[in-house]
Enzyme design. Structure first.
Site, PDB file in Angstrom:
ATOM      1  N   CYS A 217      -2.530   1.217 -22.624  1.00 19.59           N
ATOM      2  CA  CYS A 217      -3.061   2.013 -21.515  1.00 19.59           C
ATOM      3  C   CYS A 217      -1.947   2.863 -20.920  1.00 19.59           C
ATOM      4  CB  CYS A 217      -3.663   1.111 -20.441  1.00 19.59           C
ATOM      5  SG  CYS A 217      -4.319   2.027 -19.029  1.00 19.59           S
TER       6      CYS A 217
ATOM      7  N   GLN B 265      -0.850  -1.299  -2.505  1.00 15.35           N
ATOM      8  CA  GLN B 265      -1.034   0.062  -3.004  1.00 15.35           C
ATOM      9  C   GLN B 265      -0.793   0.114  -4.506  1.00 15.35           C
ATOM     10  OE1 GLN B 265      -2.060   2.974  -2.167  1.00 15.35           O
ATOM     11  NE2 GLN B 265      -2.394   2.753   0.022  1.00 15.35           N
TER      12      GLN B 265
ATOM     13  N   CYS C  59     -13.094   6.281 -22.233  1.00 14.22           N
ATOM     14  CA  CYS C  59     -12.728   5.302 -21.209  1.00 14.22           C
ATOM     15  C   CYS C  59     -13.020   5.888 -19.827  1.00 14.22           C
ATOM     16  CB  CYS C  59     -11.253   4.957 -21.351  1.00 14.22           C
ATOM     17  SG  CYS C  59     -10.584   3.996 -20.003  1.00 14.22           S
TER      18      CYS C  59
ATOM     19  N   CYS D 135      -9.405   7.180   1.584  1.00 14.12           N
ATOM     20  CA  CYS D 135      -9.478   7.220   0.125  1.00 14.12           C
ATOM     21  C   CYS D 135     -10.788   7.846  -0.343  1.00 14.12           C
ATOM     22  CB  CYS D 135      -9.327   5.817  -0.460  1.00 14.12           C
ATOM     23  SG  CYS D 135     -10.583   4.649   0.108  1.00 14.12           S
TER      24      CYS D 135
ATOM     25  N   ASP E  62      -7.208   2.992   8.253  1.00  6.40           N
ATOM     26  CA  ASP E  62      -7.170   3.146   6.790  1.00  6.40           C
ATOM     27  C   ASP E  62      -8.361   2.422   6.173  1.00  6.40           C
ATOM     28  OD1 ASP E  62      -6.435   3.591   4.190  1.00  6.40           O
ATOM     29  OD2 ASP E  62      -4.690   2.290   4.209  1.00  6.40           O
TER      30      ASP E  62
ATOM     31  N   CYS F  83      -3.876  10.048 -24.611  1.00  7.01           N
ATOM     32  CA  CYS F  83      -4.466   8.727 -24.847  1.00  7.01           C
ATOM     33  C   CYS F  83      -5.641   8.840 -25.819  1.00  7.01           C
ATOM     34  CB  CYS F  83      -4.931   8.120 -23.526  1.00  7.01           C
ATOM     35  SG  CYS F  83      -5.743   6.515 -23.720  1.00  7.01           S
TER      36      CYS F  83
ATOM     37  N   GLU G  64      -7.753  -6.967   9.976  1.00  9.91           N
ATOM     38  CA  GLU G  64      -8.207  -6.948   8.595  1.00  9.91           C
ATOM     39  C   GLU G  64      -9.251  -8.047   8.402  1.00  9.91           C
ATOM     40  OE1 GLU G  64      -9.071  -6.576   4.830  1.00  9.91           O
ATOM     41  OE2 GLU G  64      -7.731  -5.123   5.778  1.00  9.91           O
TER      42      GLU G  64
END
Length: 576
Positions: free
Chosen positions: A269, A398, A167, A525, A498, A161, A450
Site C-alpha cells: 500500500c 492524527q 481500491c 474534517c 474539532d 499503485c 470527549e
C-alpha cells in the site's frame, strides 16, 4: 474522526431548497433555467407538477420525477408542437458525458448535454469524456457508472499503485496533484457560498478565504492502516476470466468500494510507510499456510479466526527511529495460533509491539472486547509539536502526523495566544488531547471534552507524560449538552472545536452562542457540515431559533490526505 459520513447530498443545498419553496402551485409554462460557473452548479427547472410528499432528509417539497419534462423552444416560437424531451434520464440509460469538476466526496460532476440535468459519477475526473450508465436516481440528480472512457481527463498522470483503479483508499492517484488541491479549494469555496451563505461580493471574502495548504508528502503519509481478511478475493470484472483461479484464494487487503464483504487482496500500500509494507508482505507470505491453521473470518457465516490486521507507525522519542505496532483482530483468543506470525514479525527491528484484540461480535469493527500483548509493549510513541504521545492499539491519533504539525500550527496561529499564560482554552471533541496539549504551555488552563472514555484516558496519560498539569480532560457527550454544561469550567477566552464528520449538534451551537467566547477556532474534517455550522454561528437561523453573533475572519483549507476526497479546514471566528 472515525464516524459515519452524513448523507449530505446535492439535494440538501440551500440553493435547491430555496428553489423548491418558490415553485408555483398553479399550472405554469415549462421553463428551464441554467446556472453554471462552479463545481456545485445545479440545474433548476420549474414545472407545475410538484409533489407535496417529503423527501428522505428534507421537509421541502420534491419534484415529481415521473412527469417532469421540458420543452426547448426556438426564439421565434417555431416547433411549438415539438415533443417534450424527458428531463430525467431513465435507470439503465447510457449517456455520453463530460466531467466538469469534482463535487462533494470526490465524485465527478457532469451535466446531460440536452437538458443540463446533473449526474454524478464515481472516478470521473474533470475534462474526461466518457459513456456512463444510469444506476440510481435521486431527487435532484442521478448517479452513473462509467462504462468506458472516450477521451481521458485533463491533468492525467499514471497512478503508481497497481490497485488504484479498484481500491477505495486513494482513488485520484491518476489526477495531477496540483489539480487535486485546486479542485478541493474550489469545493470548499463553493460550499462556503452555497451552504454557508457567505457572498463572493463581500469585499472581505477573498481575504477570508485562504488558499489551500498542500501536503508535501503525497505518499506513505498514513501512520495507521487496517487490512481485512476474507475467504475469497474480490476481482474486478476485467480480471475475472484471466485470473478466475485467484477468486477462491484467501484475501488480505482492503474492502472493495461499496462492499463490506468483498476484499481486494493488497500486497503493498502506497499510503503506509515502507517498514509497514515489509510487515504486510511478511504476513502475506505465510498466513495462508494450511499447517498454521489460520482461517479468515467470513462475515456471512460468521466462521473463521482472522478478522483484521492493523499496522500503526510511530517514532522513538529518543532515537527518532520508526516504531511499528502490529495488531491482530481475531474472533477468539487463541495465542498459540498466532505464535508463528509473532515469531516471524518480532525479528523486524521496527516492530516493538504485537497486540491481539479479540472481537467476538459479528460486526466488522476492529476494536476488541479484550486486548492482549503478544510481544513487546502495549503502546508506541509519536512526536507532535514538541510533545510525546503514547498510542495504544485503539487510540485515536492524527493519521497524518507530518501534516498534523502544519494543521496544529495553523490552529495556534488562529488562536492568537497572548503568551502570558493568562488564557482559558475550552477544547471540544478533544480526542486524545493533541490540540489542547500543544497549546497548554502557553495558556493558563485547558479543559477538554470527549465522549470516548479510552481517548480521555489517553489524553490524561499524555498530559502526565509531558509534565503538563494545567490540562483537565472530561468524558462527556457534546451532542447532549444541557443547561448545566459550562458549570465545570470558567468562561473560556478561546474555544477549539474539532467535531467529527456530522459537525456540531444544534444544542452545542446554542451553547456556544450563549457562551459568547471571544474566539472560536473551528477545525473541520467535513467542509459541508462546517459551512452549515459557520452559517449558524455567524448568520443564525430563524427556523433553529439561533441568533448568530460571530464574524468569520478566515477559513483555511488543508490537504491532509492526498489522492482522497477528504479536506480539513481551520476556521477563525471572532465575537462581534
Amino acid at each position: 474522526m472515525a464516524a459515519i459520513m452524513p448523507n449530505f447530498g446535492l439535494r440538501q443545498l440551500p440553493l435547491l431548497n430555496k428553489f423548491r419553496s418558490t415553485l408555483p402551485t398553479s399550472p405554469a409554462p415549462s421553463l428551464y433555467l441554467y446556472r453554471s460557473s462552479s463545481s456545485m452548479s445545479l440545474p433548476v427547472a420549474v414545472s407545475s407538477n410538484v409533489s407535496s410528499s417529503s423527501n428522505e432528509d428534507s421537509e421541502e417539497p420534491k419534484l415529481n420525477t415521473g412527469t417532469l419534462s421540458i420543452t426547448i423552444e426556438e426564439p421565434d416560437n417555431r416547433n411549438k408542437n415539438k415533443k417534450a424531451k424527458p428531463f430525467f434520464p431513465k435507470r439503465g440509460e447510457t449517456l455520453e458525458l463530460v466531467c466538469e469538476s469534482l463535487a462533494f466526496k470526490g465524485k465527478g460532476l457532469c451535466k446531460v448535454e440536452e437538458t443540463g440535468y446533473i449526474v454524478m459519477c464515481d472516478r470521473a475526473l474533470p475534462g474526461e469524456r466518457f459513456v456512463g450508465r444510469v444506476t440510481r436516481k435521486k431527487n435532484n440528480y442521478a448517479e452513473v457508472t462509467k462504462v468506458k472512457t472516450l477521451s481521458p481527463h485533463t491533468d492525467m498522470v499514471e497512478a503508481p499503485c497497481e490497485y488504484a483503479l479498484h481500491c477505495g483508499g486513494c482513488r485520484t492517484q491518476n489526477f495531477l496533484y496540483e489539480a487535486q488541491v485546486r479542485a478541493k479549494e474550489e469545493q470548499v469555496r463553493d460550499l462556503v457560498v452555497h451552504v454557508g451563505k457567505f457572498s463572493y461580493k463581500d469585499p472581505d471574502f477573498n481575504n477570508m478565504m485562504k488558499p489551500i495548504v498542500p501536503c508535501d508528502m503525497q505518499f506513505h503519509y498514513r501512520n495507521k492502516m487496517e487490512f481485512s481478511f476474507g475467504p475469497k478475493r474480490w476481482l474486478p470484472k476485467e480480471q475475472l476470466l484471466e485470473r478466475s483461479e485467484d477468486a477462491n484464494v484467501y484475501a488480505l487487503g482492503l474492502h472493495a468500494p461499496g462492499f463490506f464483504d468483498k476484499v481486494l487482496n493488497v500486497d503493498k500500500c502506497f499510503l503506509q510507510s515502507e517498514p509497514a509494507n515489509k510487515v504486510l508482505a511478511a504476513v502475506q507470505d505465510c498466513w495462508r499456510n494450511h499447517e498454521l491453521g489460520l482461517s479468515p473470518y467470513d462475515c456471512h457465516s460468521h466462521d473463521g479466526f482472522m478478522k483484521h490486521l492493523m499496522i500503526r507507525s510511530g517514532r522513538d522519542v529518543d532515537t527518532k527511529l520508526p516504531q511499528l505496532m502490529v495488531n491482530f483482530v481475531t474472533s477468539s483468543y487463541k495465542p498459540e495460533l498466532l505464535k508463528p506470525l509473532v515469531d516471524k514479525l518480532s525479528v523486524f527491528p521496527e516492530v516493538v509491539s504485537i497486540m491481539n484484540n479479540v472481537n467476538t461480535a459479528v460486526g466488522n469493527t476492529s476494536v476488541g472486547e479484550q486486548e492482549y500483548t503478544l510481544y513487546g509493549k502495549a503502546t508506541i510513541t509519536e512526536m507532535l509539536r514538541g510533545l510525546s504521545f503514547e498510542i495504544s492499539a485503539n487510540s485515536f491519533f492524527q493519521t497524518n502526523a507530518h501534516q498534523a504539525e502544519i494543521l496544529y500550527k495553523l490552529v495556534e496561529d488562529c488562536a492568537g495566544l497572548k503568551g502570558d499564560g493568562s488564557e482559558i482554552v475550552l477544547d471540544l471533541f478533544c480526542g486524545t488531547g493533541t490540540i489542547g496539549l500543544t497549546l497548554a504551555k502557553k495558556v493558563k488552563h485547558v479543559y477538554g471534552y470527549e465522549v470516548v472514555a479510552e481517548a480521555v484516558s489517553d489524553a490524561r496519560r499524555n498530559a502526565k507524560l509531558n509534565g503538563l498539569h494545567n490540562a483537565t480532560f472530561i468524558q462527556g457527550d457534546l451532542n447532549k449538552v444541557g443547561e448545566s454544561f459550562g458549570n465545570d469550567f470558567p468562561k473560556p477566552d478561546i474555544v477549539i472545536s474539532d467535531p467529527n464528520r456530522p459537525g456540531m449538534h444544534n444544542n452545542l451551537i446554542k451553547f456556544l452562542l450563549k457562551l459568547k467566547a471571544p474566539k472560536i477556532v473551528y477545525v473541520s474534517c467535513n467542509p459541508a457540515t462546517c459551512a452549515r455550522d459557520l452559517d449558524y454561528l455567524c448568520h443564525g437561523s430563524v427556523e433553529q431559533k439561533l441568533n448568530g453573533c460571530y464574524t468569520l475572519k478566515s477559513i483555511q483549507p488543508v490537504d491532509m490526505f492526498p489522492h482522497t476526497p477528504h479536506i480539513e479546514c481551520v476556521c477563525l471566528l471572532e465575537l462581534r
